[in-house]
Motif scaffolding. Sequence first.
Motif, PDB file in Angstrom:
ATOM      1  N   GLN A 156       0.826  -1.207   0.000  1.00 22.15           N
ATOM      2  CA  GLN A 156       0.000   0.000   0.000  1.00 22.15           C
ATOM      3  C   GLN A 156       0.861   1.258   0.000  1.00 22.15           C
ATOM      4  OE1 GLN A 156      -3.276   0.543  -0.127  1.00 22.15           O
ATOM      5  NE2 GLN A 156      -3.983  -1.577  -0.158  1.00 22.15           N
ATOM      6  N   SER A 157       1.972   1.218   0.716  1.00 20.95           N
ATOM      7  CA  SER A 157       2.855   2.390   0.764  1.00 20.95           C
ATOM      8  C   SER A 157       3.513   2.658  -0.591  1.00 20.95           C
ATOM      9  CB  SER A 157       3.935   2.195   1.827  1.00 20.95           C
ATOM     10  OG  SER A 157       4.888   1.209   1.434  1.00 20.95           O
ATOM     11  N   LYS A 158       3.693   1.592  -1.375  1.00 19.75           N
ATOM     12  CA  LYS A 158       4.312   1.749  -2.697  1.00 19.75           C
ATOM     13  C   LYS A 158       3.271   2.040  -3.771  1.00 19.75           C
ATOM     14  CE  LYS A 158       8.501   0.994  -1.334  1.00 19.75           C
ATOM     15  NZ  LYS A 158       9.503   2.102  -1.366  1.00 19.75           N
ATOM     16  N   PHE A 159       2.069   1.468  -3.582  1.00 20.17           N
ATOM     17  CA  PHE A 159       1.029   1.621  -4.588  1.00 20.17           C
ATOM     18  C   PHE A 159      -0.278   2.007  -3.904  1.00 20.17           C
ATOM     19  CE2 PHE A 159       3.990  -1.690  -5.957  1.00 20.17           C
ATOM     20  CZ  PHE A 159       4.479  -1.098  -7.125  1.00 20.17           C
ATOM     21  N   PRO A 160      -0.437   3.268  -3.504  1.00 19.97           N
ATOM     22  CA  PRO A 160      -1.676   3.686  -2.828  1.00 19.97           C
ATOM     23  C   PRO A 160      -2.899   3.331  -3.667  1.00 19.97           C
ATOM     24  CG  PRO A 160      -0.030   5.424  -2.770  1.00 19.97           C
ATOM     25  CD  PRO A 160       0.512   4.370  -3.695  1.00 19.97           C
ATOM     26  N   GLY A 161      -3.901   2.787  -2.991  1.00 14.08           N
ATOM     27  CA  GLY A 161      -5.123   2.420  -3.715  1.00 14.08           C
ATOM     28  C   GLY A 161      -5.259   0.924  -3.897  1.00 14.08           C
TER      29      GLY A 161
END
Length: 249
Positions: free
Chosen positions: A242-247
């Motif tokens: 999630q921190s690398k790819f929000p959403g």
Amino acid sequence: MTLSCMIVDDEPLAVKLLESFVAKTPELKLLGSFTDSVEAINAIKDQKPNLLFLDIQMPDLNGMELAHMIPSETRIIFTTAFKEYAFESYEVKALDFLLKPIRYNKFMVAIDKAREWFTAQLGQVPTNNDQTSGPGPSAQSVFLKVDGEYRQVALPQILYVCGMKDYVMFYLEDVRKPLITHLTMKSVEDMLPPQQFMRVNRSYIVALDKIRKVDRNDCIYIGDEIIHVTDAFKESFNQFLQSKFPGGK
């Protein structure tokens, strides 16, 4: 290379035996011995020994309970007559598990493992005034004992680590064979910076920046290996994603 240590065991004869082992081991410095675990905890917190030789079945405060109260920089070698505690011991910072009656050769195997752990952790044994419990921000390598010699391994070279009983295998970029060393997965997890490495199941720690892809079945593709993220570790791994790819993934 000197490791400070303390002994906690409610059996006076067991304490005397361990004291005799420590006395004839030049790399150990005894800071104190205790037959009362409640009395011992304040001394352990105050002096922060590198090693704690700790019995498990004791009155008032047993060894497992005490293990959760010690400073983060202290590592445990359990000394007990009850082998059923062996698995649980590795969940509380234990480097080794010695079954009574303890022989000196087994004692020295545990000391060798402790020396390897501290060498790998910091490249040197911490002093009693050193409050560091893991690699500092500038740490770029770890030391591993492989085939009787110490090897310095750069952190960016590590792809993943695989555990196998009391041994772990370090898989490196552009190196065909892994480096095999006598450590536990818990020790390696403590050794490696959490910003760069994450445990994804009981047997694997991966370098986060080396992951090529993660499929819909929560399988990580890294190097030539496919590693499954198990349920116990899925929440922390999903937070990383999630921190690398929000959403979402």
